[in-house]
Design a protein around this motif. Sequence first.
Motif, PDB file in Angstrom:
ATOM      1  N   VAL A 103       0.854  -1.180   0.000  1.00  0.00           N
ATOM      2  CA  VAL A 103       0.000   0.000   0.000  1.00  0.00           C
ATOM      3  C   VAL A 103       0.895   1.237   0.000  1.00  0.00           C
ATOM      4  N   PHE A 104       0.775   2.045  -1.045  1.00  0.00           N
ATOM      5  CA  PHE A 104       1.523   3.295  -1.152  1.00  0.00           C
ATOM      6  C   PHE A 104       0.634   4.437  -0.684  1.00  0.00           C
ATOM      7  N   VAL A 105       1.134   5.254   0.237  1.00  0.00           N
ATOM      8  CA  VAL A 105       0.370   6.385   0.756  1.00  0.00           C
ATOM      9  C   VAL A 105       0.921   7.675   0.164  1.00  0.00           C
ATOM     10  N   ASP A 106       0.162   8.249  -0.755  1.00  0.00           N
ATOM     11  CA  ASP A 106       0.501   9.468  -1.494  1.00  0.00           C
ATOM     12  C   ASP A 106       1.908   9.408  -2.091  1.00  0.00           C
ATOM     13  N   MET A 118      -3.919   7.865  -2.879  1.00  0.00           N
ATOM     14  CA  MET A 118      -3.393   9.153  -3.330  1.00  0.00           C
ATOM     15  C   MET A 118      -4.155  10.296  -2.661  1.00  0.00           C
ATOM     16  N   GLY A 119      -3.419  11.354  -2.292  1.00  0.00           N
ATOM     17  CA  GLY A 119      -4.018  12.459  -1.560  1.00  0.00           C
ATOM     18  C   GLY A 119      -5.183  13.116  -2.275  1.00  0.00           C
ATOM     19  N   TRP A 120      -4.884  13.849  -3.351  1.00  0.00           N
ATOM     20  CA  TRP A 120      -5.920  14.586  -4.073  1.00  0.00           C
ATOM     21  C   TRP A 120      -6.187  14.002  -5.445  1.00  0.00           C
ATOM     22  N   LYS A 125      -8.526   7.597  -4.017  1.00  0.00           N
ATOM     23  CA  LYS A 125      -8.293   8.969  -3.569  1.00  0.00           C
ATOM     24  C   LYS A 125      -8.613   9.080  -2.085  1.00  0.00           C
ATOM     25  N   ILE A 126      -7.653   9.611  -1.329  1.00  0.00           N
ATOM     26  CA  ILE A 126      -7.880   9.807   0.105  1.00  0.00           C
ATOM     27  C   ILE A 126      -8.734  11.048   0.345  1.00  0.00           C
ATOM     28  N   GLY A 127      -8.413  12.126  -0.371  1.00  0.00           N
ATOM     29  CA  GLY A 127      -9.041  13.412  -0.113  1.00  0.00           C
ATOM     30  C   GLY A 127      -8.283  14.156   0.975  1.00  0.00           C
ATOM     31  N   SER A 128      -6.971  14.234   0.810  1.00  0.00           N
ATOM     32  CA  SER A 128      -6.114  14.843   1.831  1.00  0.00           C
ATOM     33  C   SER A 128      -4.879  15.417   1.165  1.00  0.00           C
ATOM     34  N   GLY A 129      -4.050  16.078   1.976  1.00  0.00           N
ATOM     35  CA  GLY A 129      -2.736  16.470   1.536  1.00  0.00           C
ATOM     36  C   GLY A 129      -1.771  15.297   1.641  1.00  0.00           C
ATOM     37  N   HIS A 130      -0.498  15.627   1.805  1.00  0.00           N
ATOM     38  CA  HIS A 130       0.540  14.605   1.729  1.00  0.00           C
ATOM     39  C   HIS A 130       0.736  13.835   3.030  1.00  0.00           C
ATOM     40  N   ASP A 149      -7.393  11.065  -8.133  1.00  0.00           N
ATOM     41  CA  ASP A 149      -8.094   9.803  -8.345  1.00  0.00           C
ATOM     42  C   ASP A 149      -7.480   9.081  -9.539  1.00  0.00           C
ATOM     43  N   GLN A 150      -8.000   7.904  -9.835  1.00  0.00           N
ATOM     44  CA  GLN A 150      -7.437   7.074 -10.901  1.00  0.00           C
ATOM     45  C   GLN A 150      -7.466   7.781 -12.243  1.00  0.00           C
ATOM     46  N   GLN A 151      -8.566   8.442 -12.539  1.00  0.00           N
ATOM     47  CA  GLN A 151      -8.693   9.102 -13.838  1.00  0.00           C
ATOM     48  C   GLN A 151      -7.651  10.209 -13.987  1.00  0.00           C
ATOM     49  N   GLN A 152      -7.445  11.005 -12.959  1.00  0.00           N
ATOM     50  CA  GLN A 152      -6.446  12.064 -13.021  1.00  0.00           C
ATOM     51  C   GLN A 152      -5.048  11.490 -13.166  1.00  0.00           C
ATOM     52  N   MET A 153      -4.767  10.429 -12.427  1.00  0.00           N
ATOM     53  CA  MET A 153      -3.446   9.833 -12.492  1.00  0.00           C
ATOM     54  C   MET A 153      -3.158   9.254 -13.874  1.00  0.00           C
ATOM     55  N   GLU A 154      -4.127   8.523 -14.408  1.00  0.00           N
ATOM     56  CA  GLU A 154      -3.949   7.940 -15.734  1.00  0.00           C
ATOM     57  C   GLU A 154      -3.715   9.022 -16.786  1.00  0.00           C
ATOM     58  N   ALA A 155      -4.377  10.174 -16.622  1.00  0.00           N
ATOM     59  CA  ALA A 155      -4.233  11.255 -17.591  1.00  0.00           C
ATOM     60  C   ALA A 155      -2.831  11.846 -17.586  1.00  0.00           C
TER      61      ALA A 155
END
Length: 241
Positions: free
Chosen positions: A95-98, A173-175, A205-210, A177-183
């Motif tokens: 599990v990778f956190v941000d 990931m903090g802010w 997406k966590i919905g947080s900072g780092h 989501d999958q779609q943003q990352m793939e882009a």
Amino acid sequence: MDIILVPGLWLDASSWDDVVPALEAAGNRPLPMTLPGVGEPAERSAELGMSDWVDAVVDKIDAADGPVVLVGHSGGGNVVWGAADARSDRVARVVFVDTVPPPPDSAISEFDLVDGVVPFPGWDFFPDEDVSDLDGHTRARTLPLTRSVPARVPTEPVKLTGDRRRVPVTMLMGWMDQQQMEAELDQWGAYADEYRAIDDVTVKKIGSGHWPQFSVPDRLAALINESVAHPEPAVDGDDRT
């Protein structure tokens, strides 16, 4: 399930204190780590590098009775990926956190040295997207938890030669989501190649900072528990399996 919790730069085992209770309540056994040389002066840490941090996690895996889950925050992602590479048969999930899985021979980053070690640069050093959810009280409470790290660790490449890519991965990931990352993958170079080569990846997406372990520890713990217990399939474009 044994969950080995690996902090990022400048943090020790205590950085997971607010996450541990919910992991235990779910029936897991969290094992937060303080990595070698953290908080130590240069005369006791100058020879330590990324390989020593990876070896420390490998030792923890070897001491466990069965398969483990590795959780790595920020620069700790390099550490757990190196350990998964060395013990892919013992790791049930990473599990990778941000942070993201690093490609072979990549390093964390370069920071200024003070007295032969890398001190925490302060919360104001980081971009707003990383720290905007850390209010003044949280920053004041957590600043004393920060420690220096050995000079070689942030810049020493992680060595990867094994079967890490067959280990299931969850990216919290903090802010993003999958779609943003793939882009954005085409801008990631070798990091994109590493991501695409992994057999089984879930992105949430966590919905947080780092530093979600400080800002939203209950949310982070719930996502870790979910990843350990029953990873979910992609829903509404928000995850990837």
